[in-house]
Design an enzyme around this catalytic site. Sequence first.
Site, PDB file in Angstrom:
ATOM      1  N   TYR A   9       1.016   4.209  18.280  1.00  0.00           N
ATOM      2  CA  TYR A   9       0.665   2.774  18.339  1.00  0.00           C
ATOM      3  C   TYR A   9       1.925   1.936  18.594  1.00  0.00           C
ATOM      4  O   TYR A   9       2.322   1.104  17.781  1.00  0.00           O
ATOM      5  CB  TYR A   9      -0.029   2.323  17.049  1.00  0.00           C
ATOM      6  CG  TYR A   9      -1.299   3.078  16.764  1.00  0.00           C
ATOM      7  CD1 TYR A   9      -2.519   2.653  17.285  1.00  0.00           C
ATOM      8  CD2 TYR A   9      -1.286   4.238  15.996  1.00  0.00           C
ATOM      9  CE1 TYR A   9      -3.680   3.360  17.055  1.00  0.00           C
ATOM     10  CE2 TYR A   9      -2.452   4.956  15.762  1.00  0.00           C
ATOM     11  CZ  TYR A   9      -3.644   4.508  16.293  1.00  0.00           C
ATOM     12  OH  TYR A   9      -4.794   5.210  16.060  1.00  0.00           O
TER      13      TYR A   9
ATOM     14  N   GLU B 277       4.577  -3.205   6.249  1.00  0.00           N
ATOM     15  CA  GLU B 277       3.145  -3.377   6.471  1.00  0.00           C
ATOM     16  C   GLU B 277       2.747  -3.027   7.900  1.00  0.00           C
ATOM     17  O   GLU B 277       1.674  -2.492   8.137  1.00  0.00           O
ATOM     18  CB  GLU B 277       2.711  -4.810   6.123  1.00  0.00           C
ATOM     19  CG  GLU B 277       2.840  -5.145   4.640  1.00  0.00           C
ATOM     20  CD  GLU B 277       2.023  -4.229   3.731  1.00  0.00           C
ATOM     21  OE1 GLU B 277       1.038  -3.627   4.187  1.00  0.00           O
ATOM     22  OE2 GLU B 277       2.399  -4.107   2.547  1.00  0.00           O
TER      23      GLU B 277
ATOM     24  N   TYR C 160      -4.410  -9.596   7.785  1.00  0.00           N
ATOM     25  CA  TYR C 160      -3.958  -8.706   6.702  1.00  0.00           C
ATOM     26  C   TYR C 160      -2.443  -8.799   6.509  1.00  0.00           C
ATOM     27  O   TYR C 160      -1.954  -8.980   5.383  1.00  0.00           O
ATOM     28  CB  TYR C 160      -4.354  -7.246   7.002  1.00  0.00           C
ATOM     29  CG  TYR C 160      -3.609  -6.288   6.103  1.00  0.00           C
ATOM     30  CD1 TYR C 160      -4.054  -6.056   4.805  1.00  0.00           C
ATOM     31  CD2 TYR C 160      -2.433  -5.669   6.523  1.00  0.00           C
ATOM     32  CE1 TYR C 160      -3.345  -5.233   3.957  1.00  0.00           C
ATOM     33  CE2 TYR C 160      -1.725  -4.844   5.682  1.00  0.00           C
ATOM     34  CZ  TYR C 160      -2.186  -4.626   4.401  1.00  0.00           C
ATOM     35  OH  TYR C 160      -1.472  -3.818   3.560  1.00  0.00           O
TER      36      TYR C 160
ATOM     37  N   LEU D 168       5.605   7.755  15.688  1.00  0.00           N
ATOM     38  CA  LEU D 168       4.690   7.014  14.806  1.00  0.00           C
ATOM     39  C   LEU D 168       3.409   6.605  15.525  1.00  0.00           C
ATOM     40  O   LEU D 168       2.405   6.320  14.881  1.00  0.00           O
ATOM     41  CB  LEU D 168       5.360   5.737  14.284  1.00  0.00           C
ATOM     42  CG  LEU D 168       6.239   5.830  13.049  1.00  0.00           C
ATOM     43  CD1 LEU D 168       6.741   4.451  12.658  1.00  0.00           C
ATOM     44  CD2 LEU D 168       5.474   6.430  11.875  1.00  0.00           C
TER      45      LEU D 168
ATOM     46  N   ARG E 281       9.163  -1.578  -1.880  1.00  0.00           N
ATOM     47  CA  ARG E 281       8.840  -2.316  -3.107  1.00  0.00           C
ATOM     48  C   ARG E 281      10.100  -2.677  -3.882  1.00  0.00           C
ATOM     49  O   ARG E 281      10.031  -3.405  -4.864  1.00  0.00           O
ATOM     50  CB  ARG E 281       7.921  -1.484  -4.001  1.00  0.00           C
ATOM     51  CG  ARG E 281       6.566  -1.294  -3.369  1.00  0.00           C
ATOM     52  CD  ARG E 281       5.601  -0.559  -4.252  1.00  0.00           C
ATOM     53  NE  ARG E 281       4.301  -0.531  -3.603  1.00  0.00           N
ATOM     54  CZ  ARG E 281       3.257   0.100  -4.065  1.00  0.00           C
ATOM     55  NH1 ARG E 281       3.337   0.765  -5.203  1.00  0.00           N
ATOM     56  NH2 ARG E 281       2.119   0.065  -3.415  1.00  0.00           N
TER      57      ARG E 281
ATOM     58  N   ASP F 232      -7.229  -4.649   3.623  1.00  0.00           N
ATOM     59  CA  ASP F 232      -7.331  -3.600   4.640  1.00  0.00           C
ATOM     60  C   ASP F 232      -8.498  -2.683   4.269  1.00  0.00           C
ATOM     61  O   ASP F 232      -9.269  -2.988   3.350  1.00  0.00           O
ATOM     62  CB  ASP F 232      -6.000  -2.838   4.758  1.00  0.00           C
ATOM     63  CG  ASP F 232      -5.657  -2.080   3.475  1.00  0.00           C
ATOM     64  OD1 ASP F 232      -6.426  -2.158   2.493  1.00  0.00           O
ATOM     65  OD2 ASP F 232      -4.612  -1.394   3.460  1.00  0.00           O
TER      66      ASP F 232
HETATM   67  N1  ADE Z   1      -0.402   0.435   2.436  1.00  0.00           N
HETATM   68  C1  ADE Z   1      -0.325  -0.753   3.035  1.00  0.00           C
HETATM   69  N2  ADE Z   1       0.562  -1.542   2.427  1.00  0.00           N
HETATM   70  C2  ADE Z   1       1.083  -0.841   1.402  1.00  0.00           C
HETATM   71  C3  ADE Z   1       2.054  -1.101   0.424  1.00  0.00           C
HETATM   72  N3  ADE Z   1       2.673  -2.258   0.390  1.00  0.00           N
HETATM   73  N4  ADE Z   1       2.314  -0.142  -0.467  1.00  0.00           N
HETATM   74  C4  ADE Z   1       1.678   1.032  -0.377  1.00  0.00           C
HETATM   75  N5  ADE Z   1       0.760   1.340   0.504  1.00  0.00           N
HETATM   76  C5  ADE Z   1       0.462   0.415   1.415  1.00  0.00           C
END
Ligand code: ADE
Length: 368
Positions: free
Chosen positions: A84, A39, A122, A82, A27, A140
Amino acid sequence: MTDLREPTLAEALLGWFDRTRRDLPWRRDRTPYRVWLAEIMLQQTQVQTAIPYFERFLARFPTLADLAAADEQAVLKLWEGLGYYSRARNLLHAAKQVVRDFGGQLPCEFKALRALPGIGEYTAGAILSLACGAKTAAVDGNVVRVISRWSGSAWSAKSAQDRRQAADYVLAQMPDSRPGDFNEALMDLGATVCLPQNPRCAACPLAWGCQALRTNLTGALPLRDKSPAVPTEHRLLLLVAAAGLWHVRQRPSDGLLAGLFTFDWLSPNRDPKPFRIYLQGRDDILVRTLPSLMHRFSHLAWHIDALRLELPRADLDELACWLDANGPQPEGRWVDRQDLDQLPFPAAVDRYRRQELDEPFNPSPVSL
Ligand code: ADE
Protein backbone atom coordinates in the site's frame (compact mmCIF):
# COMPACT_ATOMS: atom_id res chain seq x y z
CA MET A 1 -18.20 2.34 52.12
CA THR A 2 -17.75 -0.17 49.29
CA ASP A 3 -18.92 1.09 45.92
CA LEU A 4 -21.47 -1.48 44.78
CA ARG A 5 -22.48 0.07 41.48
CA GLU A 6 -21.34 -1.52 38.23
CA PRO A 7 -18.25 0.06 36.72
CA THR A 8 -18.73 2.15 33.60
CA LEU A 9 -17.37 0.97 30.27
CA ALA A 10 -14.57 3.54 30.58
CA GLU A 11 -13.59 2.51 34.11
CA ALA A 12 -13.45 -1.18 33.25
CA LEU A 13 -11.61 -0.57 30.02
CA LEU A 14 -9.04 1.87 31.41
CA GLY A 15 -8.43 -0.32 34.47
CA TRP A 16 -7.67 -3.21 32.14
CA PHE A 17 -5.50 -1.01 29.92
CA ASP A 18 -3.47 0.16 32.91
CA ARG A 19 -2.76 -3.46 33.82
CA THR A 20 -2.06 -4.84 30.36
CA ARG A 21 -1.19 -2.05 27.95
CA ARG A 22 1.26 -3.11 25.29
CA ASP A 23 4.56 -1.29 25.37
CA LEU A 24 4.84 -0.14 21.75
CA PRO A 25 7.39 2.35 20.42
CA TRP A 26 4.80 4.92 19.28
CA ARG A 27 3.29 4.93 22.75
CA ARG A 28 6.50 6.05 24.45
CA ASP A 29 6.42 9.61 23.21
CA ARG A 30 3.09 10.53 21.72
CA THR A 31 3.98 13.45 19.47
CA PRO A 32 1.66 14.17 16.54
CA TYR A 33 4.37 13.17 14.05
CA ARG A 34 5.05 9.81 15.72
CA VAL A 35 1.37 9.03 16.18
CA TRP A 36 0.61 9.97 12.60
CA LEU A 37 3.39 7.76 11.22
CA ALA A 38 2.36 4.83 13.42
CA GLU A 39 -1.30 5.09 12.54
CA ILE A 40 -0.56 5.23 8.82
CA MET A 41 1.66 2.14 9.08
CA LEU A 42 -0.86 0.29 11.24
CA GLN A 43 -3.75 0.82 8.84
CA GLN A 44 -2.82 -2.21 6.76
CA THR A 45 -0.02 -3.77 8.77
CA GLN A 46 0.21 -5.91 11.90
CA VAL A 47 1.74 -4.35 14.99
CA GLN A 48 4.71 -6.73 15.10
CA THR A 49 5.54 -6.10 11.44
CA ALA A 50 5.21 -2.34 11.81
CA ILE A 51 7.59 -1.96 14.78
CA PRO A 52 10.94 -2.26 12.94
CA TYR A 53 9.65 -0.17 10.05
CA PHE A 54 8.53 2.53 12.47
CA GLU A 55 11.91 2.59 14.19
CA ARG A 56 13.91 2.65 10.96
CA PHE A 57 11.72 5.40 9.55
CA LEU A 58 12.18 7.61 12.60
CA ALA A 59 15.91 6.95 12.75
CA ARG A 60 16.16 8.21 9.18
CA PHE A 61 13.60 11.03 9.49
CA PRO A 62 13.52 12.05 13.17
CA THR A 63 11.26 15.05 12.54
CA LEU A 64 8.49 15.91 10.17
CA ALA A 65 10.76 18.56 8.62
CA ASP A 66 13.36 15.85 7.89
CA LEU A 67 10.69 13.82 6.15
CA ALA A 68 9.47 16.82 4.16
CA ALA A 69 12.98 17.31 2.78
CA ALA A 70 13.32 13.68 1.64
CA ASP A 71 13.02 12.44 -1.88
CA GLU A 72 10.26 10.01 -2.73
CA GLN A 73 12.57 7.16 -3.57
CA ALA A 74 14.18 7.22 -0.12
CA VAL A 75 10.75 7.15 1.52
CA LEU A 76 9.56 4.29 -0.67
CA LYS A 77 12.73 2.38 0.13
CA LEU A 78 11.93 2.59 3.85
CA TRP A 79 8.41 1.41 3.08
CA GLU A 80 9.60 -1.49 0.94
CA GLY A 81 7.70 -4.66 1.83
CA LEU A 82 4.89 -2.94 3.76
CA GLY A 83 2.64 -2.64 0.70
CA TYR A 84 0.00 0.00 0.00
CA TYR A 85 2.71 2.37 -1.11
CA SER A 86 0.37 5.31 -1.66
CA ARG A 87 0.50 5.59 2.15
CA ALA A 88 4.19 6.48 1.91
CA ARG A 89 3.74 8.92 -0.95
CA ASN A 90 0.85 10.63 0.84
CA LEU A 91 2.94 10.86 3.99
CA LEU A 92 5.65 12.70 2.10
CA HIS A 93 3.21 15.03 0.33
CA ALA A 94 1.44 15.79 3.59
CA ALA A 95 4.75 16.50 5.35
CA LYS A 96 5.67 19.03 2.67
CA GLN A 97 2.28 20.73 3.11
CA VAL A 98 2.68 20.84 6.88
CA VAL A 99 6.07 22.51 6.55
CA ARG A 100 4.67 24.99 4.05
CA ASP A 101 1.40 25.79 5.81
CA PHE A 102 1.96 25.05 9.51
CA GLY A 103 5.67 25.65 10.13
CA GLY A 104 6.38 21.92 10.39
CA GLN A 105 3.95 21.14 13.26
CA LEU A 106 0.93 18.95 12.54
CA PRO A 107 -2.10 21.02 13.50
CA CYS A 108 -4.26 19.74 16.38
CA GLU A 109 -7.37 20.61 14.42
CA PHE A 110 -9.72 18.14 12.79
CA LYS A 111 -10.47 19.98 9.56
CA ALA A 112 -6.86 20.90 8.90
CA LEU A 113 -5.73 17.29 9.50
CA ARG A 114 -8.47 15.85 7.30
CA ALA A 115 -7.39 18.11 4.46
CA LEU A 116 -3.92 16.53 4.37
CA PRO A 117 -3.30 13.70 1.89
CA GLY A 118 -3.79 10.25 3.41
CA ILE A 119 -5.42 11.46 6.63
CA GLY A 120 -8.98 10.17 6.91
CA GLU A 121 -11.52 10.27 9.70
CA TYR A 122 -9.80 7.52 11.67
CA THR A 123 -6.26 8.88 11.45
CA ALA A 124 -7.36 12.42 12.29
CA GLY A 125 -9.24 11.07 15.31
CA ALA A 126 -6.23 9.05 16.43
CA ILE A 127 -3.80 11.98 16.15
CA LEU A 128 -6.18 14.33 17.96
CA SER A 129 -6.93 11.96 20.82
CA LEU A 130 -3.51 10.29 21.24
CA ALA A 131 -1.21 13.23 20.62
CA CYS A 132 -3.34 16.33 21.28
CA GLY A 133 -5.47 15.02 24.16
CA ALA A 134 -8.69 15.97 22.34
CA LYS A 135 -11.91 14.09 22.90
CA THR A 136 -12.30 12.50 19.47
CA ALA A 137 -13.21 8.97 18.42
CA ALA A 138 -10.87 6.87 16.27
CA VAL A 139 -12.90 4.02 14.88
CA ASP A 140 -11.25 1.33 12.81
CA GLY A 141 -12.39 -2.22 12.14
CA ASN A 142 -11.23 -3.43 15.55
CA VAL A 143 -13.17 -0.75 17.36
CA VAL A 144 -16.34 -1.39 15.35
CA ARG A 145 -16.07 -5.04 16.40
CA VAL A 146 -15.67 -4.25 20.09
CA ILE A 147 -18.44 -1.67 20.21
CA SER A 148 -20.85 -3.59 18.01
CA ARG A 149 -20.53 -6.61 20.32
CA TRP A 150 -20.60 -4.61 23.52
CA SER A 151 -23.73 -2.68 22.49
CA GLY A 152 -25.33 -5.56 20.57
CA SER A 153 -25.57 -3.44 17.41
CA ALA A 154 -25.67 -5.03 13.97
CA TRP A 155 -22.96 -2.87 12.43
CA SER A 156 -20.52 -3.53 9.66
CA ALA A 157 -17.02 -2.04 9.61
CA LYS A 158 -17.43 -1.50 5.87
CA SER A 159 -20.40 0.84 6.28
CA ALA A 160 -19.53 4.52 6.76
CA GLN A 161 -22.84 5.06 8.49
CA ASP A 162 -22.21 2.22 10.95
CA ARG A 163 -18.73 3.52 11.68
CA ARG A 164 -20.24 6.93 12.44
CA GLN A 165 -22.72 5.33 14.81
CA ALA A 166 -19.90 3.46 16.52
CA ALA A 167 -17.97 6.76 16.77
CA ASP A 168 -20.95 8.46 18.41
CA TYR A 169 -21.16 5.59 20.88
CA VAL A 170 -17.45 5.77 21.69
CA LEU A 171 -17.62 9.52 22.16
CA ALA A 172 -20.53 9.25 24.56
CA GLN A 173 -18.52 6.84 26.74
CA MET A 174 -15.18 8.62 26.48
CA PRO A 175 -13.90 10.19 29.71
CA ASP A 176 -12.72 13.81 29.56
CA SER A 177 -9.42 12.96 31.17
CA ARG A 178 -7.95 10.19 28.98
CA PRO A 179 -9.34 10.20 25.44
CA GLY A 180 -6.15 8.79 23.91
CA ASP A 181 -5.87 5.96 26.41
CA PHE A 182 -9.53 5.17 25.93
CA ASN A 183 -9.11 4.85 22.16
CA GLU A 184 -5.94 2.79 22.47
CA ALA A 185 -7.59 0.54 25.04
CA LEU A 186 -10.37 -0.17 22.55
CA MET A 187 -7.77 -0.91 19.87
CA ASP A 188 -5.86 -3.24 22.20
CA LEU A 189 -8.99 -5.02 23.29
CA GLY A 190 -9.94 -5.59 19.65
CA ALA A 191 -6.45 -6.77 18.77
CA THR A 192 -5.83 -9.12 21.70
CA VAL A 193 -9.14 -10.18 23.30
CA CYS A 194 -12.21 -9.31 21.23
CA LEU A 195 -10.86 -11.26 18.26
CA PRO A 196 -12.81 -11.73 15.02
CA GLN A 197 -12.93 -15.50 15.49
CA ASN A 198 -12.95 -17.17 18.90
CA PRO A 199 -12.97 -14.04 21.05
CA ARG A 200 -11.37 -14.60 24.45
CA CYS A 201 -14.43 -13.56 26.46
CA ALA A 202 -13.14 -15.21 29.64
CA ALA A 203 -10.26 -12.71 29.65
CA CYS A 204 -12.40 -9.70 28.68
CA PRO A 205 -12.75 -6.79 31.10
CA LEU A 206 -16.10 -5.94 29.48
CA ALA A 207 -17.67 -9.41 29.58
CA TRP A 208 -19.95 -8.37 32.47
CA GLY A 209 -21.88 -5.95 30.23
CA CYS A 210 -21.37 -7.33 26.74
CA GLN A 211 -24.68 -7.65 24.90
CA ALA A 212 -23.32 -10.01 22.27
CA LEU A 213 -21.94 -12.36 24.92
CA ARG A 214 -25.20 -12.26 26.88
CA THR A 215 -27.27 -13.10 23.79
CA ASN A 216 -24.75 -15.52 22.31
CA LEU A 217 -24.15 -13.34 19.27
CA THR A 218 -20.38 -12.83 19.34
CA GLY A 219 -20.13 -15.01 16.23
CA ALA A 220 -22.65 -12.90 14.34
CA LEU A 221 -21.41 -9.42 15.28
CA PRO A 222 -20.18 -7.28 13.71
CA LEU A 223 -21.87 -8.02 10.40
CA ARG A 224 -19.40 -9.35 7.91
CA ASP A 225 -19.36 -8.65 4.21
CA LYS A 226 -17.98 -11.52 2.27
CA SER A 227 -14.76 -10.36 0.70
CA PRO A 228 -15.31 -10.44 -3.06
CA ALA A 229 -13.30 -12.81 -5.21
CA VAL A 230 -10.59 -10.80 -6.91
CA PRO A 231 -9.61 -11.20 -10.57
CA THR A 232 -6.28 -12.87 -11.37
CA GLU A 233 -3.88 -11.46 -13.94
CA HIS A 234 -1.28 -13.78 -15.46
CA ARG A 235 2.00 -11.98 -15.93
CA LEU A 236 5.42 -12.93 -17.22
CA LEU A 237 8.27 -11.23 -15.37
CA LEU A 238 11.62 -10.92 -17.11
CA LEU A 239 14.76 -10.52 -15.04
CA VAL A 240 17.06 -9.25 -17.73
CA ALA A 241 20.81 -9.05 -17.22
CA ALA A 242 23.74 -8.22 -19.46
CA ALA A 243 27.40 -7.72 -18.62
CA GLY A 244 26.73 -7.75 -14.89
CA LEU A 245 23.97 -5.13 -15.10
CA TRP A 246 20.25 -5.58 -14.47
CA HIS A 247 17.46 -3.86 -16.30
CA VAL A 248 14.80 -2.10 -14.22
CA ARG A 249 11.91 0.25 -14.88
CA GLN A 250 10.17 2.70 -12.61
CA ARG A 251 6.40 2.45 -12.59
CA PRO A 252 4.37 5.56 -13.45
CA SER A 253 3.66 8.06 -10.68
CA ASP A 254 0.05 7.00 -10.30
CA GLY A 255 -1.82 3.70 -10.20
CA LEU A 256 -0.82 0.39 -8.65
CA LEU A 257 2.69 0.38 -7.10
CA ALA A 258 3.26 3.91 -8.34
CA GLY A 259 6.86 5.06 -8.30
CA LEU A 260 8.27 1.65 -7.40
CA PHE A 261 10.81 -0.21 -9.50
CA THR A 262 10.42 -3.62 -11.05
CA PHE A 263 12.16 -5.77 -13.61
CA ASP A 264 10.62 -6.03 -17.07
CA TRP A 265 7.28 -7.55 -17.86
CA LEU A 266 6.02 -9.06 -21.03
CA SER A 267 2.98 -6.93 -21.86
CA PRO A 268 0.38 -8.23 -19.41
CA ASN A 269 -2.36 -8.98 -21.92
CA ARG A 270 -0.12 -10.72 -24.36
CA ASP A 271 -0.04 -14.46 -24.94
CA PRO A 272 3.45 -15.46 -23.70
CA LYS A 273 3.78 -18.48 -25.98
CA PRO A 274 5.07 -16.68 -29.10
CA PHE A 275 7.63 -14.93 -26.93
CA ARG A 276 8.80 -18.22 -25.48
CA ILE A 277 9.06 -19.69 -28.99
CA TYR A 278 11.12 -16.66 -30.00
CA LEU A 279 13.47 -17.24 -27.07
CA GLN A 280 13.90 -20.90 -28.04
CA GLY A 281 15.28 -19.71 -31.36
CA ARG A 282 17.72 -17.23 -29.83
CA ASP A 283 20.87 -19.16 -28.93
CA ASP A 284 22.60 -15.98 -27.83
CA ILE A 285 20.07 -15.29 -25.08
CA LEU A 286 20.49 -17.55 -22.07
CA VAL A 287 17.24 -18.33 -20.29
CA ARG A 288 16.36 -19.84 -16.97
CA THR A 289 12.83 -20.52 -15.78
CA LEU A 290 12.26 -19.34 -12.21
CA PRO A 291 9.61 -20.48 -9.75
CA SER A 292 6.15 -18.99 -10.24
CA LEU A 293 4.29 -17.25 -7.46
CA MET A 294 0.96 -15.70 -6.59
CA HIS A 295 0.73 -12.23 -5.12
CA ARG A 296 -2.54 -10.84 -3.78
CA PHE A 297 -3.41 -7.17 -3.67
CA SER A 298 -6.66 -6.01 -2.13
CA HIS A 299 -8.50 -5.89 -5.45
CA LEU A 300 -6.43 -8.07 -7.74
CA ALA A 301 -4.09 -11.07 -7.75
CA TRP A 302 -1.04 -11.60 -9.91
CA HIS A 303 0.01 -15.04 -11.03
CA ILE A 304 3.64 -14.41 -11.87
CA ASP A 305 5.72 -16.65 -14.11
CA ALA A 306 9.30 -15.52 -14.34
CA LEU A 307 12.30 -15.94 -16.62
CA ARG A 308 15.85 -14.86 -16.05
CA LEU A 309 17.46 -13.74 -19.30
CA GLU A 310 21.13 -13.11 -19.95
CA LEU A 311 21.54 -10.96 -23.06
CA PRO A 312 24.70 -10.65 -25.14
CA ARG A 313 24.61 -6.83 -24.80
CA ALA A 314 23.12 -4.32 -22.38
CA ASP A 315 20.60 -3.37 -24.99
CA LEU A 316 16.87 -4.15 -25.06
CA ASP A 317 16.21 -3.07 -28.64
CA GLU A 318 15.59 -6.59 -29.79
CA LEU A 319 13.13 -7.31 -26.99
CA ALA A 320 11.43 -3.93 -27.18
CA CYS A 321 8.74 -4.97 -29.64
CA TRP A 322 7.65 -7.73 -27.26
CA LEU A 323 7.73 -5.48 -24.24
CA ASP A 324 6.03 -2.52 -25.94
CA ALA A 325 3.18 -4.49 -27.50
CA ASN A 326 0.54 -2.49 -25.63
CA GLY A 327 2.21 0.88 -25.89
CA PRO A 328 5.51 2.31 -24.81
CA GLN A 329 6.95 1.24 -21.48
CA PRO A 330 8.23 3.61 -18.81
CA GLU A 331 11.86 4.36 -19.41
CA GLY A 332 14.25 1.74 -18.11
CA ARG A 333 17.81 1.75 -16.92
CA TRP A 334 20.68 -0.63 -16.32
CA VAL A 335 21.95 -0.84 -12.78
CA ASP A 336 24.61 -2.88 -11.05
CA ARG A 337 23.82 -5.27 -8.23
CA GLN A 338 24.57 -2.72 -5.50
CA ASP A 339 22.35 -0.01 -7.00
CA LEU A 340 19.63 -2.58 -7.56
CA ASP A 341 19.47 -3.23 -3.83
CA GLN A 342 18.98 0.48 -3.16
CA LEU A 343 15.82 0.75 -5.27
CA PRO A 344 12.36 0.33 -3.75
CA PHE A 345 10.80 -2.86 -5.10
CA PRO A 346 7.28 -4.15 -4.39
CA ALA A 347 7.12 -7.39 -2.38
CA ALA A 348 5.87 -9.50 -5.30
CA VAL A 349 8.98 -8.79 -7.34
CA ASP A 350 11.39 -8.35 -4.46
CA ARG A 351 11.23 -12.06 -3.75
CA TYR A 352 12.97 -12.63 -7.06
CA ARG A 353 15.56 -9.95 -6.32
CA ARG A 354 16.36 -11.51 -2.96
CA GLN A 355 16.25 -15.16 -3.93
CA GLU A 356 17.26 -15.52 -7.55
CA LEU A 357 19.86 -13.00 -8.62
CA ASP A 358 22.77 -14.43 -6.70
CA GLU A 359 22.08 -18.01 -7.70
CA PRO A 360 24.53 -19.38 -10.25
CA PHE A 361 23.01 -18.90 -13.68
CA ASN A 362 22.38 -22.34 -15.13
CA PRO A 363 20.41 -21.91 -18.31
CA SER A 364 17.47 -24.24 -18.74
CA PRO A 365 15.40 -24.98 -21.85
CA VAL A 366 12.49 -22.60 -22.29
CA SER A 367 9.25 -24.41 -21.62
CA LEU A 368 6.18 -23.38 -23.52
N1 ADE B 1 -3.60 -0.21 15.70
C1 ADE B 1 -3.91 0.99 15.21
N2 ADE B 1 -3.45 1.96 16.00
C2 ADE B 1 -2.82 1.37 17.04
C3 ADE B 1 -2.13 1.83 18.17
N3 ADE B 1 -1.99 3.12 18.38
N4 ADE B 1 -1.63 0.92 19.01
C4 ADE B 1 -1.78 -0.38 18.74
N5 ADE B 1 -2.41 -0.88 17.71
C5 ADE B 1 -2.93 -0.02 16.84
